[in-house]
Design an enzyme around this catalytic site. Sequence first.
Site, PDB file in Angstrom:
ATOM      1  N   PRO A   2       0.822  -1.213   0.000  1.00  0.00           N
ATOM      2  CG  PRO A   2      -0.458  -1.419   1.916  1.00  0.00           C
ATOM      3  CD  PRO A   2       0.755  -1.956   1.250  1.00  0.00           C
ATOM      4  CD  GLU A   3       3.542   2.981  -4.083  1.00  0.00           C
ATOM      5  OE1 GLU A   3       3.653   4.159  -4.430  1.00  0.00           O
ATOM      6  OE2 GLU A   3       4.038   2.025  -4.712  1.00  0.00           O
ATOM      7  CE  LYS A  55       4.825   4.607   1.403  1.00  0.00           C
ATOM      8  NZ  LYS A  55       5.985   3.703   1.305  1.00  0.00           N
TER       9      LYS A  55
END
Length: 257
Positions: A2-3, A55
Amino acid sequence: MPEGDTVHRAARRVGEALVGKPVVSIETPHPRFARDRWPERLAGRGVRAVDAHGKHLFIRFDGDLTLHSHLRMSGKWGVYRPGERWRRSPRRAWLVIRTADHEVVEFDGPVLELMTDSRTRFDRRLAALGPDLLADEFDERAFLRRLRADEPTRGIGDALLDQRNVAGVGNAWKAEGCFLAGVDPWRPLARFSDDEALELAHVLRPLMRESAASGGPKEARVYGRAGLPCPRCGTRIRARGQGDDNRTTYWCPGCQR
Ligand SMILES: [Zn+2]
Protein backbone atom coordinates in the site's frame (compact mmCIF):
# COMPACT_ATOMS: atom_id res chain seq x y z
CA MET A 1 2.36 -2.81 -1.04
CA PRO A 2 0.00 0.00 0.00
CA GLU A 3 1.24 3.46 -0.96
CA GLY A 4 -0.16 6.84 0.08
CA ASP A 5 -3.03 6.78 -2.42
CA THR A 6 -4.28 3.43 -1.07
CA VAL A 7 -4.06 4.64 2.53
CA HIS A 8 -5.84 7.93 1.77
CA ARG A 9 -8.60 5.98 0.01
CA ALA A 10 -8.90 3.70 3.04
CA ALA A 11 -9.10 6.73 5.34
CA ARG A 12 -11.99 8.12 3.32
CA ARG A 13 -13.91 4.83 3.36
CA VAL A 14 -13.24 4.20 7.05
CA GLY A 15 -14.23 7.80 7.81
CA GLU A 16 -17.51 7.46 5.91
CA ALA A 17 -18.32 4.33 7.91
CA LEU A 18 -17.37 5.65 11.37
CA VAL A 19 -17.45 9.43 11.75
CA GLY A 20 -20.52 10.53 13.64
CA LYS A 21 -21.91 6.98 13.86
CA PRO A 22 -22.46 5.29 17.22
CA VAL A 23 -19.83 2.59 17.75
CA VAL A 24 -21.50 -0.69 18.72
CA SER A 25 -18.34 -2.63 19.57
CA ILE A 26 -14.58 -2.61 19.28
CA GLU A 27 -12.64 -5.86 19.28
CA THR A 28 -8.93 -6.63 19.11
CA PRO A 29 -8.82 -10.33 18.21
CA HIS A 30 -5.04 -10.49 17.89
CA PRO A 31 -3.44 -11.92 21.08
CA ARG A 32 -0.86 -9.15 21.03
CA PHE A 33 -3.53 -6.70 22.22
CA ALA A 34 -5.00 -8.93 24.93
CA ARG A 35 -3.68 -6.73 27.77
CA ASP A 36 -4.20 -3.36 26.14
CA ARG A 37 -7.92 -3.13 27.05
CA TRP A 38 -8.74 -1.00 24.03
CA PRO A 39 -12.41 -2.04 24.05
CA GLU A 40 -12.73 -0.71 27.61
CA ARG A 41 -10.68 2.43 26.98
CA LEU A 42 -12.63 3.30 23.84
CA ALA A 43 -16.08 2.26 25.09
CA GLY A 44 -18.70 4.95 24.58
CA ARG A 45 -16.44 7.16 22.47
CA GLY A 46 -17.45 8.26 19.00
CA VAL A 47 -15.09 8.74 16.07
CA ARG A 48 -14.69 12.44 15.26
CA ALA A 49 -12.28 12.16 12.33
CA VAL A 50 -10.29 9.75 10.19
CA ASP A 51 -7.33 11.13 8.28
CA ALA A 52 -4.09 10.09 6.64
CA HIS A 53 -0.60 11.52 6.30
CA GLY A 54 1.40 9.71 3.65
CA LYS A 55 1.06 6.02 4.46
CA HIS A 56 -0.11 6.61 8.06
CA LEU A 57 -3.79 6.44 9.02
CA PHE A 58 -5.36 7.96 12.14
CA ILE A 59 -8.77 7.20 13.67
CA ARG A 60 -9.45 10.03 16.11
CA PHE A 61 -11.88 9.25 18.91
CA ASP A 62 -13.70 11.69 21.17
CA GLY A 63 -11.62 12.65 24.20
CA ASP A 64 -8.08 12.77 22.87
CA LEU A 65 -7.46 9.12 21.96
CA THR A 66 -6.25 8.21 18.47
CA LEU A 67 -5.55 4.91 16.78
CA HIS A 68 -2.49 5.12 14.57
CA SER A 69 -1.88 2.51 11.88
CA HIS A 70 0.75 1.83 9.24
CA LEU A 71 0.17 -1.12 6.91
CA ARG A 72 3.82 -1.67 5.88
CA MET A 73 4.01 -4.45 3.26
CA SER A 74 1.05 -6.63 4.13
CA GLY A 75 -1.68 -4.78 6.03
CA LYS A 76 -5.12 -3.85 4.74
CA TRP A 77 -8.23 -1.97 5.84
CA GLY A 78 -11.59 -3.45 4.97
CA VAL A 79 -15.05 -1.85 5.23
CA TYR A 80 -17.96 -4.29 5.07
CA ARG A 81 -21.69 -4.47 5.60
CA PRO A 82 -22.73 -6.60 8.60
CA GLY A 83 -22.69 -10.25 7.57
CA GLU A 84 -20.76 -9.56 4.35
CA ARG A 85 -17.88 -12.01 3.80
CA TRP A 86 -14.48 -10.46 4.69
CA ARG A 87 -11.82 -10.55 1.98
CA ARG A 88 -9.23 -11.96 4.40
CA SER A 89 -9.44 -14.59 7.11
CA PRO A 90 -10.88 -13.38 10.46
CA ARG A 91 -7.76 -14.90 12.03
CA ARG A 92 -5.78 -12.12 10.40
CA ALA A 93 -7.94 -9.35 11.85
CA TRP A 94 -6.21 -7.14 14.41
CA LEU A 95 -9.02 -4.66 14.94
CA VAL A 96 -12.77 -4.77 14.31
CA ILE A 97 -14.96 -1.70 14.84
CA ARG A 98 -18.69 -2.25 14.40
CA THR A 99 -21.46 0.28 13.87
CA ALA A 100 -25.09 -0.47 13.00
CA ASP A 101 -24.26 -0.32 9.28
CA HIS A 102 -20.59 -1.31 8.94
CA GLU A 103 -17.73 -3.48 10.09
CA VAL A 104 -14.35 -1.77 9.79
CA VAL A 105 -11.50 -4.29 9.95
CA GLU A 106 -7.74 -3.90 10.00
CA PHE A 107 -5.92 -7.04 8.83
CA ASP A 108 -2.31 -8.09 9.34
CA GLY A 109 -1.09 -5.11 11.36
CA PRO A 110 1.74 -4.58 11.88
CA VAL A 111 1.72 -1.03 13.29
CA LEU A 112 -1.42 -0.39 15.28
CA GLU A 113 -1.25 1.68 18.44
CA LEU A 114 -3.51 3.76 20.62
CA MET A 115 -2.06 7.12 21.56
CA THR A 116 -3.15 10.54 22.75
CA ASP A 117 -3.73 13.22 20.12
CA SER A 118 -0.83 15.25 21.45
CA ARG A 119 1.46 12.29 21.03
CA THR A 120 0.48 12.03 17.35
CA ARG A 121 1.89 15.55 17.01
CA PHE A 122 5.09 15.02 18.99
CA ASP A 123 5.93 11.38 18.31
CA ARG A 124 9.40 11.48 16.77
CA ARG A 125 8.64 9.14 13.88
CA LEU A 126 5.48 11.02 12.95
CA ALA A 127 6.98 14.48 13.43
CA ALA A 128 9.85 13.49 11.12
CA LEU A 129 7.51 12.77 8.20
CA GLY A 130 7.93 15.01 5.19
CA PRO A 131 5.05 16.90 3.56
CA ASP A 132 2.23 14.64 2.35
CA LEU A 133 2.17 14.50 -1.45
CA LEU A 134 -1.57 13.73 -1.27
CA ALA A 135 -2.50 16.61 1.03
CA ASP A 136 -4.96 19.20 -0.25
CA GLU A 137 -2.07 21.65 -0.22
CA PHE A 138 1.38 20.21 -0.81
CA ASP A 139 4.17 22.11 0.93
CA GLU A 140 6.67 22.43 -1.94
CA ARG A 141 9.12 24.52 0.07
CA ALA A 142 9.31 21.92 2.82
CA PHE A 143 9.86 19.22 0.18
CA LEU A 144 12.75 21.14 -1.39
CA ARG A 145 14.22 22.01 2.01
CA ARG A 146 14.27 18.35 3.02
CA LEU A 147 15.74 17.18 -0.30
CA ARG A 148 18.50 19.77 0.02
CA ALA A 149 19.28 18.59 3.54
CA ASP A 150 19.64 14.99 2.31
CA GLU A 151 22.87 13.39 1.10
CA PRO A 152 23.71 15.09 -2.27
CA THR A 153 25.04 11.86 -3.78
CA ARG A 154 21.82 9.99 -3.07
CA GLY A 155 19.85 8.95 -6.17
CA ILE A 156 16.47 10.65 -6.57
CA GLY A 157 14.67 7.30 -6.71
CA ASP A 158 15.99 6.34 -3.30
CA ALA A 159 15.35 9.83 -1.89
CA LEU A 160 11.69 9.78 -2.99
CA LEU A 161 11.09 6.60 -0.96
CA ASP A 162 12.42 8.25 2.20
CA GLN A 163 9.25 9.36 3.99
CA ARG A 164 11.22 12.13 5.73
CA ASN A 165 11.62 13.84 2.34
CA VAL A 166 8.08 13.38 1.10
CA ALA A 167 5.33 11.22 2.61
CA GLY A 168 3.20 8.86 0.56
CA VAL A 169 5.41 7.73 -2.32
CA GLY A 170 6.12 3.99 -2.50
CA ASN A 171 8.12 1.89 -4.91
CA ALA A 172 5.62 1.71 -7.77
CA TRP A 173 4.78 5.43 -7.84
CA LYS A 174 8.48 6.27 -7.50
CA ALA A 175 9.27 4.38 -10.71
CA GLU A 176 6.28 5.82 -12.56
CA GLY A 177 6.99 9.36 -11.40
CA CYS A 178 10.61 9.25 -12.53
CA PHE A 179 9.51 7.86 -15.90
CA LEU A 180 6.80 10.48 -16.46
CA ALA A 181 9.18 13.30 -15.53
CA GLY A 182 11.88 11.83 -17.81
CA VAL A 183 14.22 11.55 -14.83
CA ASP A 184 16.81 8.81 -14.28
CA PRO A 185 16.15 7.41 -10.76
CA TRP A 186 19.91 7.06 -10.30
CA ARG A 187 20.65 10.75 -10.90
CA PRO A 188 22.08 12.21 -7.65
CA LEU A 189 20.21 14.94 -5.80
CA ALA A 190 23.08 17.37 -6.37
CA ARG A 191 22.26 17.37 -10.09
CA PHE A 192 18.66 18.54 -9.69
CA SER A 193 17.45 22.09 -10.00
CA ASP A 194 14.51 23.04 -7.76
CA ASP A 195 12.22 23.04 -10.79
CA GLU A 196 13.34 19.55 -11.82
CA ALA A 197 12.71 18.22 -8.32
CA LEU A 198 9.28 19.87 -8.18
CA GLU A 199 8.38 18.44 -11.58
CA LEU A 200 8.38 14.99 -9.95
CA ALA A 201 5.82 16.17 -7.42
CA HIS A 202 3.78 17.83 -10.17
CA VAL A 203 3.50 14.65 -12.26
CA LEU A 204 2.78 12.37 -9.29
CA ARG A 205 0.31 14.46 -7.28
CA PRO A 206 -2.65 14.44 -9.69
CA LEU A 207 -2.21 10.73 -10.47
CA MET A 208 -2.00 9.71 -6.84
CA ARG A 209 -4.88 11.96 -5.80
CA GLU A 210 -6.99 10.57 -8.62
CA SER A 211 -6.15 7.04 -7.48
CA ALA A 212 -7.00 7.97 -3.87
CA ALA A 213 -10.38 9.30 -5.01
CA SER A 214 -11.41 6.62 -7.48
CA GLY A 215 -9.33 3.57 -6.69
CA GLY A 216 -9.23 2.71 -10.36
CA PRO A 217 -6.57 0.34 -11.73
CA LYS A 218 -3.13 1.82 -12.13
CA GLU A 219 -1.60 1.49 -15.55
CA ALA A 220 2.13 0.94 -15.11
CA ARG A 221 4.47 2.34 -17.76
CA VAL A 222 7.72 0.94 -16.36
CA TYR A 223 7.00 -0.58 -12.92
CA GLY A 224 7.21 -4.39 -13.11
CA ARG A 225 7.99 -4.25 -16.85
CA ALA A 226 11.71 -5.12 -16.96
CA GLY A 227 12.80 -6.27 -20.41
CA LEU A 228 9.71 -4.89 -22.16
CA PRO A 229 9.93 -1.97 -24.59
CA CYS A 230 9.59 1.54 -23.19
CA PRO A 231 6.18 3.00 -24.17
CA ARG A 232 7.91 6.30 -25.07
CA CYS A 233 11.04 5.31 -26.99
CA GLY A 234 11.06 1.51 -27.35
CA THR A 235 14.30 0.93 -25.41
CA ARG A 236 14.23 -2.10 -23.11
CA ILE A 237 13.15 -1.21 -19.56
CA ARG A 238 15.72 -2.09 -16.92
CA ALA A 239 15.37 -3.12 -13.26
CA ARG A 240 17.88 -3.03 -10.43
CA GLY A 241 17.90 -2.80 -6.63
CA GLN A 242 18.51 0.70 -5.29
CA GLY A 243 19.31 2.23 -1.92
CA ASP A 244 19.90 0.76 1.54
CA ASP A 245 16.76 -1.35 1.28
CA ASN A 246 17.64 -2.55 -2.23
CA ARG A 247 14.13 -1.81 -3.53
CA THR A 248 13.87 -2.69 -7.23
CA THR A 249 13.69 0.38 -9.41
CA TYR A 250 12.49 0.27 -13.02
CA TRP A 251 13.58 2.77 -15.63
CA CYS A 252 14.22 3.34 -19.32
CA PRO A 253 17.88 4.09 -20.02
CA GLY A 254 16.86 5.54 -23.38
CA CYS A 255 14.70 8.49 -22.34
CA GLN A 256 15.24 9.07 -18.59
CA ARG A 257 18.16 11.39 -17.88
ZN1 LIG B 1 12.29 5.26 -23.09
